[in-house]
Design a protein around this motif. Sequence first.
Motif, mmCIF file in Angstrom:
data_model
loop_
_atom_site.group_PDB
_atom_site.id
_atom_site.type_symbol
_atom_site.label_atom_id
_atom_site.label_comp_id
_atom_site.label_asym_id
_atom_site.label_seq_id
_atom_site.Cartn_x
_atom_site.Cartn_y
_atom_site.Cartn_z
ATOM 1 N N MET A 162 -2.787 26.971 -6.122
ATOM 2 C CA MET A 162 -3.601 25.955 -6.509
ATOM 3 C C MET A 162 -2.818 24.796 -6.844
ATOM 4 N N SER A 163 -2.728 23.551 -6.359
ATOM 5 C CA SER A 163 -2.129 22.158 -6.925
ATOM 6 C C SER A 163 -3.240 21.007 -6.880
ATOM 7 N N ILE A 164 -2.956 20.099 -7.986
ATOM 8 C CA ILE A 164 -3.823 19.167 -8.161
ATOM 9 C C ILE A 164 -2.732 17.936 -8.398
ATOM 10 N N ASP A 165 -3.087 16.804 -7.566
ATOM 11 C CA ASP A 165 -2.326 15.494 -7.888
ATOM 12 C C ASP A 165 -3.062 14.809 -9.116
ATOM 13 N N LEU A 166 -2.247 14.176 -10.139
ATOM 14 C CA LEU A 166 -2.902 13.394 -10.928
ATOM 15 C C LEU A 166 -2.712 12.007 -10.842
ATOM 16 N N ASN A 167 -3.498 10.980 -10.784
ATOM 17 C CA ASN A 167 -3.259 9.657 -10.307
ATOM 18 C C ASN A 167 -3.730 8.861 -11.547
ATOM 19 N N ALA A 168 -3.167 7.717 -11.417
ATOM 20 C CA ALA A 168 -3.573 6.689 -12.537
ATOM 21 C C ALA A 168 -3.365 5.350 -12.034
ATOM 22 N N ASP A 169 -4.357 4.336 -12.317
ATOM 23 C CA ASP A 169 -4.178 2.932 -12.062
ATOM 24 C C ASP A 169 -3.300 2.047 -12.857
ATOM 25 N N LEU A 170 -2.263 1.731 -12.389
ATOM 26 C CA LEU A 170 -1.103 0.842 -13.128
ATOM 27 C C LEU A 170 -0.994 -0.309 -12.656
ATOM 28 N N GLY A 171 0.115 -1.086 -13.425
ATOM 29 C CA GLY A 171 0.483 -2.324 -12.809
ATOM 30 C C GLY A 171 -0.634 -3.407 -12.944
ATOM 31 N N GLU A 172 -1.305 -3.355 -13.903
ATOM 32 C CA GLU A 172 -2.480 -4.045 -14.059
ATOM 33 C C GLU A 172 -2.414 -5.363 -15.167
ATOM 34 N N SER A 173 -1.286 -5.336 -15.747
ATOM 35 C CA SER A 173 -0.992 -6.471 -16.736
ATOM 36 C C SER A 173 -0.932 -7.755 -15.842
ATOM 37 N N PHE A 174 -1.069 -8.875 -16.441
ATOM 38 C CA PHE A 174 -0.840 -10.167 -15.927
ATOM 39 C C PHE A 174 -0.293 -11.192 -16.730
ATOM 40 N N GLY A 175 0.934 -11.589 -16.476
ATOM 41 C CA GLY A 175 1.664 -12.465 -17.354
ATOM 42 C C GLY A 175 1.755 -12.029 -18.813
ATOM 43 N N GLU A 182 4.856 9.164 -17.235
ATOM 44 C CA GLU A 182 5.456 10.608 -17.669
ATOM 45 C C GLU A 182 4.414 11.749 -17.523
ATOM 46 N N LEU A 183 3.229 11.324 -17.166
ATOM 47 C CA LEU A 183 2.197 12.373 -16.918
ATOM 48 C C LEU A 183 1.548 12.637 -15.684
ATOM 49 N N ILE A 184 1.756 11.501 -14.838
ATOM 50 C CA ILE A 184 1.068 11.581 -13.685
ATOM 51 C C ILE A 184 1.941 12.091 -12.553
ATOM 52 N N THR A 185 1.314 12.272 -11.166
ATOM 53 C CA THR A 185 2.230 12.277 -10.010
ATOM 54 C C THR A 185 2.038 11.070 -8.971
ATOM 55 N N SER A 186 0.826 10.482 -9.158
ATOM 56 C CA SER A 186 0.887 9.333 -8.025
ATOM 57 C C SER A 186 0.503 8.101 -9.082
ATOM 58 N N ALA A 187 0.748 6.932 -8.787
ATOM 59 C CA ALA A 187 0.621 5.752 -9.368
ATOM 60 C C ALA A 187 -0.083 4.797 -8.377
ATOM 61 N N ASN A 188 -1.476 4.414 -8.763
ATOM 62 C CA ASN A 188 -2.135 3.501 -7.980
ATOM 63 C C ASN A 188 -1.653 2.137 -8.530
ATOM 64 N N VAL A 189 -0.849 1.515 -7.918
ATOM 65 C CA VAL A 189 -0.357 0.119 -8.251
ATOM 66 C C VAL A 189 -1.150 -1.046 -7.743
ATOM 67 N N ALA A 190 -1.391 -1.680 -8.752
ATOM 68 C CA ALA A 190 -2.372 -3.018 -8.419
ATOM 69 C C ALA A 190 -1.290 -4.087 -7.461
ATOM 70 N N THR A 191 -2.267 -4.734 -6.660
ATOM 71 C CA THR A 191 -1.266 -5.458 -5.641
ATOM 72 C C THR A 191 -1.561 -7.215 -5.729
ATOM 73 N N GLY A 192 -2.009 -7.436 -6.858
ATOM 74 C CA GLY A 192 -2.027 -8.806 -7.136
ATOM 75 C C GLY A 192 -3.415 -9.542 -6.940
ATOM 76 N N PHE A 193 -4.307 -8.885 -6.262
ATOM 77 C CA PHE A 193 -5.683 -9.427 -5.949
ATOM 78 C C PHE A 193 -6.584 -9.355 -7.217
ATOM 79 N N HIS A 194 -6.715 -8.063 -7.717
ATOM 80 C CA HIS A 194 -7.399 -7.874 -8.836
ATOM 81 C C HIS A 194 -6.701 -7.793 -10.240
ATOM 82 N N ALA A 195 -5.501 -7.692 -10.342
ATOM 83 C CA ALA A 195 -4.738 -7.571 -11.337
ATOM 84 C C ALA A 195 -3.317 -7.666 -10.807
ATOM 85 N N GLY A 196 -2.235 -7.494 -11.912
ATOM 86 C CA GLY A 196 -0.816 -7.574 -11.474
ATOM 87 C C GLY A 196 -0.418 -8.863 -10.996
ATOM 88 N N ASP A 197 0.940 -9.224 -11.659
ATOM 89 C CA ASP A 197 1.498 -10.414 -11.084
ATOM 90 C C ASP A 197 3.135 -9.819 -10.426
#
Length: 240
Positions: free
Chosen positions: A1-14, A26-41
Amino acid sequence: MSIDLNADLGESFGRWQLGDDPAMLELITSANVATGFHAGDPATLLATCREAVARNVVIGAQVGYRDLAGFGRRFVDVDPAELTAEIIYQIGALDALARSVGGRVAYLKPHGALYNTIVDHEKQARAVVDALLGYPEPLPLLGLPGSRVLEIAQDNGIRTVTEYFIDRNYTPEHRLVDRRLPDALIHDPQVAAERAIQAARDQVAESFCTHGDSPGAVTMARTVRTALTEAGIEIAPFVS
């Protein structure tokens, strides 16, 4: 049994900093990186992609409504064709940044209000799928089990990946409790860890999400990862 751990990142702005992305990576296996529309520059997104690549963390595009002021948590009654175009635009922008540092966008996860809307909203769900069908590379779609968007994606040959939120409560209908309600969020890392172990054993989803923007995010992610590992559950990404 395996599980992916994901988190929302890249949400800083300026100068506005949100979360501790290097620690979360260091803890997750998948990063949901923002794309600039809701967050992130652009500079933040590039740095996040570079750090993800250095840690062998899979990069996903977290697309959302054009709603910086509301952090993408407000419904936008956007025309489906426009929504499709905006999602393709967001994927492409992040993919270019990721490729510039040796990575690539490997999956799609809608953010916030868009994520919740396409659980039931037929036209917007189809708009998201149309974006995936129109993108040159096939990308898996991460979403809520039983959601309309996953059904439409499967019908069109798109790989779907189910997700469980370890730090959010659910309604009896298996929807996320509205963030405006007092019981929406789970703050106790031990409670989240116990939920994660049970959810893994019940095989409720392939990927578990822990949010990266709360003050206790790193402690939450570390506690959950440790608990899963000690329970004999492998932590691995759902895409390579």
